[in-house]
Every structure is written in C-alpha cells, then in structure tokens.
Design a protein around this motif. Sequence first.
Motif, PDB file in Angstrom:
ATOM      1  N   VAL A  15       0.851  -1.183   0.000  1.00  0.00           N
ATOM      2  CA  VAL A  15       0.000   0.000   0.000  1.00  0.00           C
ATOM      3  C   VAL A  15       0.892   1.241   0.000  1.00  0.00           C
ATOM      4  O   VAL A  15       1.763   1.388   0.863  1.00  0.00           O
ATOM      5  CB  VAL A  15      -0.929   0.018   1.225  1.00  0.00           C
ATOM      6  CG1 VAL A  15      -1.731   1.321   1.269  1.00  0.00           C
ATOM      7  CG2 VAL A  15      -1.865  -1.185   1.198  1.00  0.00           C
ATOM      8  N   ALA A  50       0.477   5.106   0.309  1.00  0.00           N
ATOM      9  CA  ALA A  50      -0.482   6.146   0.692  1.00  0.00           C
ATOM     10  C   ALA A  50       0.026   7.507   0.257  1.00  0.00           C
ATOM     11  O   ALA A  50       1.165   7.882   0.560  1.00  0.00           O
ATOM     12  CB  ALA A  50      -0.699   6.123   2.199  1.00  0.00           C
ATOM     13  N   ASP A  80      -0.589  11.530   0.585  1.00  0.00           N
ATOM     14  CA  ASP A  80      -1.305  12.499   1.420  1.00  0.00           C
ATOM     15  C   ASP A  80      -0.453  13.753   1.577  1.00  0.00           C
ATOM     16  O   ASP A  80       0.772  13.714   1.411  1.00  0.00           O
ATOM     17  CB  ASP A  80      -1.607  11.890   2.787  1.00  0.00           C
ATOM     18  CG  ASP A  80      -2.726  12.622   3.511  1.00  0.00           C
ATOM     19  OD1 ASP A  80      -3.422  13.427   2.864  1.00  0.00           O
ATOM     20  OD2 ASP A  80      -2.906  12.413   4.722  1.00  0.00           O
ATOM     21  N   VAL A 130       3.666   1.762   3.145  1.00  0.00           N
ATOM     22  CA  VAL A 130       3.191   1.360   4.465  1.00  0.00           C
ATOM     23  C   VAL A 130       4.000   0.206   5.047  1.00  0.00           C
ATOM     24  O   VAL A 130       4.450   0.264   6.193  1.00  0.00           O
ATOM     25  CB  VAL A 130       1.691   0.992   4.400  1.00  0.00           C
ATOM     26  CG1 VAL A 130       1.200   0.434   5.727  1.00  0.00           C
ATOM     27  CG2 VAL A 130       0.875   2.228   4.009  1.00  0.00           C
ATOM     28  N   THR A 173      -3.344   4.548  -2.434  1.00  0.00           N
ATOM     29  CA  THR A 173      -4.521   5.091  -1.749  1.00  0.00           C
ATOM     30  C   THR A 173      -4.388   6.606  -1.653  1.00  0.00           C
ATOM     31  O   THR A 173      -3.313   7.120  -1.342  1.00  0.00           O
ATOM     32  CB  THR A 173      -4.672   4.497  -0.339  1.00  0.00           C
ATOM     33  OG1 THR A 173      -3.532   4.855   0.458  1.00  0.00           O
ATOM     34  CG2 THR A 173      -4.772   2.984  -0.400  1.00  0.00           C
ATOM     35  N   ASP A 220      -6.796  10.336  -0.589  1.00  0.00           N
ATOM     36  CA  ASP A 220      -8.046  10.856  -0.042  1.00  0.00           C
ATOM     37  C   ASP A 220      -8.861  11.515  -1.147  1.00  0.00           C
ATOM     38  O   ASP A 220      -8.480  11.507  -2.322  1.00  0.00           O
ATOM     39  CB  ASP A 220      -7.796  11.789   1.142  1.00  0.00           C
ATOM     40  CG  ASP A 220      -7.060  13.065   0.755  1.00  0.00           C
ATOM     41  OD1 ASP A 220      -6.950  13.367  -0.464  1.00  0.00           O
ATOM     42  OD2 ASP A 220      -6.584  13.765   1.664  1.00  0.00           O
ATOM     43  N   TYR A 232      -5.662   1.092  -7.410  1.00  0.00           N
ATOM     44  CA  TYR A 232      -5.998   2.251  -6.587  1.00  0.00           C
ATOM     45  C   TYR A 232      -7.213   1.993  -5.714  1.00  0.00           C
ATOM     46  O   TYR A 232      -8.076   1.165  -6.028  1.00  0.00           O
ATOM     47  CB  TYR A 232      -6.251   3.488  -7.460  1.00  0.00           C
ATOM     48  CG  TYR A 232      -7.396   3.360  -8.454  1.00  0.00           C
ATOM     49  CD1 TYR A 232      -8.716   3.580  -8.066  1.00  0.00           C
ATOM     50  CD2 TYR A 232      -7.142   3.030  -9.788  1.00  0.00           C
ATOM     51  CE1 TYR A 232      -9.758   3.468  -8.980  1.00  0.00           C
ATOM     52  CE2 TYR A 232      -8.178   2.919 -10.714  1.00  0.00           C
ATOM     53  CZ  TYR A 232      -9.476   3.135 -10.298  1.00  0.00           C
ATOM     54  OH  TYR A 232     -10.508   3.023 -11.204  1.00  0.00           O
ATOM     55  N   HIS A 273      -3.811   3.461   4.563  1.00  0.00           N
ATOM     56  CA  HIS A 273      -3.847   4.899   4.314  1.00  0.00           C
ATOM     57  C   HIS A 273      -4.014   5.683   5.609  1.00  0.00           C
ATOM     58  O   HIS A 273      -3.372   6.719   5.796  1.00  0.00           O
ATOM     59  CB  HIS A 273      -4.975   5.256   3.352  1.00  0.00           C
ATOM     60  CG  HIS A 273      -4.943   6.699   2.932  1.00  0.00           C
ATOM     61  ND1 HIS A 273      -4.124   7.157   1.929  1.00  0.00           N
ATOM     62  CD2 HIS A 273      -5.586   7.795   3.412  1.00  0.00           C
ATOM     63  CE1 HIS A 273      -4.271   8.464   1.796  1.00  0.00           C
ATOM     64  NE2 HIS A 273      -5.156   8.873   2.685  1.00  0.00           N
ATOM     65  N   TRP A 274      -4.855   5.205   6.500  1.00  0.00           N
ATOM     66  CA  TRP A 274      -5.011   5.891   7.786  1.00  0.00           C
ATOM     67  C   TRP A 274      -3.682   5.911   8.539  1.00  0.00           C
ATOM     68  O   TRP A 274      -3.386   6.843   9.291  1.00  0.00           O
ATOM     69  CB  TRP A 274      -6.075   5.183   8.629  1.00  0.00           C
ATOM     70  CG  TRP A 274      -7.461   5.308   8.080  1.00  0.00           C
ATOM     71  CD1 TRP A 274      -7.904   6.243   7.196  1.00  0.00           C
ATOM     72  CD2 TRP A 274      -8.586   4.475   8.376  1.00  0.00           C
ATOM     73  NE1 TRP A 274      -9.231   6.034   6.903  1.00  0.00           N
ATOM     74  CE2 TRP A 274      -9.682   4.963   7.616  1.00  0.00           C
ATOM     75  CE3 TRP A 274      -8.770   3.362   9.192  1.00  0.00           C
ATOM     76  CZ2 TRP A 274     -10.936   4.377   7.660  1.00  0.00           C
ATOM     77  CZ3 TRP A 274     -10.028   2.781   9.243  1.00  0.00           C
ATOM     78  CH2 TRP A 274     -11.097   3.288   8.485  1.00  0.00           C
ATOM     79  N   ILE A 302      -0.766   6.559   7.542  1.00  0.00           N
ATOM     80  CA  ILE A 302       0.177   7.619   7.173  1.00  0.00           C
ATOM     81  C   ILE A 302       0.125   8.761   8.185  1.00  0.00           C
ATOM     82  O   ILE A 302       1.116   9.450   8.424  1.00  0.00           O
ATOM     83  CB  ILE A 302      -0.093   8.145   5.741  1.00  0.00           C
ATOM     84  CG1 ILE A 302       1.098   8.997   5.248  1.00  0.00           C
ATOM     85  CG2 ILE A 302      -1.388   8.937   5.656  1.00  0.00           C
ATOM     86  CD1 ILE A 302       0.958   9.427   3.800  1.00  0.00           C
TER      87      ILE A 302
END
Length: 377
Positions: A108, A110, A112, A137, A173, A175, A194, A303-304, A306
Amino acid sequence: MTLDSDRSLIKHFSHLEDPRDGTKARHKLLDMIAIAVAAVICGADDWVSIAGFARAKEAWLRQFLELPNGIPSHDTFGRVFSLLAPQAFEECFRAWVNTVRQSIPEEVVAIDGKSVRRSHNRGAGLGPLHMVSAWAVANRVVLGQVATEAKSNEITAIPRLLELLVLKGCIVTIDAMGCQTKIAEQIIAAGGDYVLALKGNQGTLAEEVEEAFIDADAKDYAGLDAQVFETSERNHGRIETRRYYTLGHLDGLSRRALWKGLNMIGMVESQREVDGKTSTEYRFYIGSIGTDAERFARAVRGHWGIENDLHWSLDVAFREDDSRLRNPQARENFAVLRHIALTRLKNDTREKMGIKNKRLKAGWDDKYLSELLFQTG
C-alpha cells in the motif's frame, strides 16, 4: 568509514551539482550534506543547531569528512541549502530510498499532504509549505515528495509525484482530493491499482456509490458480488468496530466507464463506543482491487496509518510544525532532510524505542549514528 561505501546513505548525494561558484566555496557540498543529515537524525531542527552539532562532533566528523576549512557557520548552511535545487536534492533522496525499499507484493502506497504551519512569510506573500508525500506502508519509508504552497494545489501535485514513483504491483490510496479520473488512469498505466476516497468533490459519484450500498443492503446483498470484513479494537475504554463492505455491482454508476480499471466500490462503517455512547460514521470509496473485503480493509487502514507513521512523527518527534524556515528552497530541502532522518530511524529495528528516543541515542552514541549513516539495512 567512508562516504563512498556502497552501504552509505550519504553516497547517494555525491553527484549532486554544487550551485555555488567553485572558486569561492570554502566548504565541500558533500561535507555539508553529511553534517546536515547526521545532525537532523540526532535532533537538530534548524541551521543553528546543525552548526552546533557539527562543532561538538568535529573530531568524529573528521573520521570521514575532509572539512578543509573547519565547520561551516549556521549562515553558511542556510545559504547553501537555499541555493540547492530541491528537485535535484529530492532525486538523490529517492535514489537512496530505492536501495532500502524491499519488494512487497501489493504494498500500500499512501499519498497524502501535510502543511508546515509556521513556514509562511506573509510579508513576502509566501504561504506555508505544503508537502504531498508518498508513504510505503509495509516498508515504512517515504518514497518521494512534491512541494506546493497550498493544500488546494494537491490536485496538480499528485500527478507530478506519481510520475516519480515505481508503482507496479502496488495499491495506491489517496483521499478525496485525489479522486480524479486522470489520476486513476495514471496509476493503472504505471502498473498499480488504486483505492480512492469519495466526498463532495465527486458529488454525483459519491451519491451513486452510497445509493448502491443502500440498495444492496435492502436486498441483504443476495445474489451480488459482495463481501464484508470486520475488525474490533478496545483501547482505553473505547470500543471501535469497523465493517468493510465491497461491491462489484456497478450498474448504478452513470460515469463508471470514465474510471480506468474500476471494478469495485467500498464502504467502511465505523462504530465507536465511548462511555456507553455509540456513534457511527460511513465512508465510501472506489477502486480497482476487486471485491476481496480483507484486501480493501488493508488498503484503507494502510492509508489511515500515514497519519501516525509519517505526519504524527514529523510533528511530535521532529516538531515540524514549529519550523520557521521561510526561504522557499531551504524549507523544502529541510523537509527532505526530515524525511531522510525519519525513514532511517523508522527502518532501524535494532532499537526498540520511539523515534524521539532514537534521535537522542544517535546524538550521544557515535557507533549507533555511524550505523544509521553508513548502512542501508
């Protein structure tokens, strides 16, 4: 110890072009970069503390640096890093990351953004630095970063960042800011998949995805290509239950053909119980990863992460939000220095302690600092 060692972090900056007039440069560029990287690992957060670190560690530094004119002043550090081209400096960083990154199937990645809040200069019309970063990740490394002057510019920064990355076999990933058809197409073209979050910026699509899950729930998902995966956590008297739903039935999406590779939609139902009171939140996603709900959950949770593994560490262990560097190039280069230090410390598994304590240990233990600078493992 030598900077040319194949295991040396600093080696990857040896080909960086010196922006100064060679006849006037009293200090070697690679010496200054080596000092800056070592100092930031050890807790330095500005040019003054970098120069102070170098003076205190001069005898140790001379084991592998020439330092023909002694230790540079803090003004010299600030001037040189304000002249360095951030893109070239970041390219050297990525070359090093590629030596420490392991190939992990379906890793993954991420994407952001984060603002360095105090780096603005209102008098000069300069907004705070906003860095859009890619975080691997499983590898726990920053793969790359692109700077902007506003969060609203993430839409243009994300494609530039994706161009710099090796995405084959990865799950990217992003947002809701990055939920764009061209970004999805770019990821698929690069050999990745994705999972993109939905919010109001994709109003019609978000509404259609939500309605698809309402209809599927009314049918109890009978006869549909759908899965659900549940996790539950208890922390400090709080109970959090998350249900990850996937659905491969996409007939209700009016513009689904515009999304390259789209083959699933996802929903996360987050239920939180604190002191006997329960709250529920729903989030919606689109993706190209199929309807394996556990796979979807891994992507979303990655993703969370990160926020904790990258942004929280930069704020707490590196005090990034307190940085007052305001030269456009210097503040961007210093952000890369922080990413170098964080990546190196995150990947050190010998010491079972937090990042802040690892920085302290590196500052007082020359052997530990040498291992961080001269080894890739």
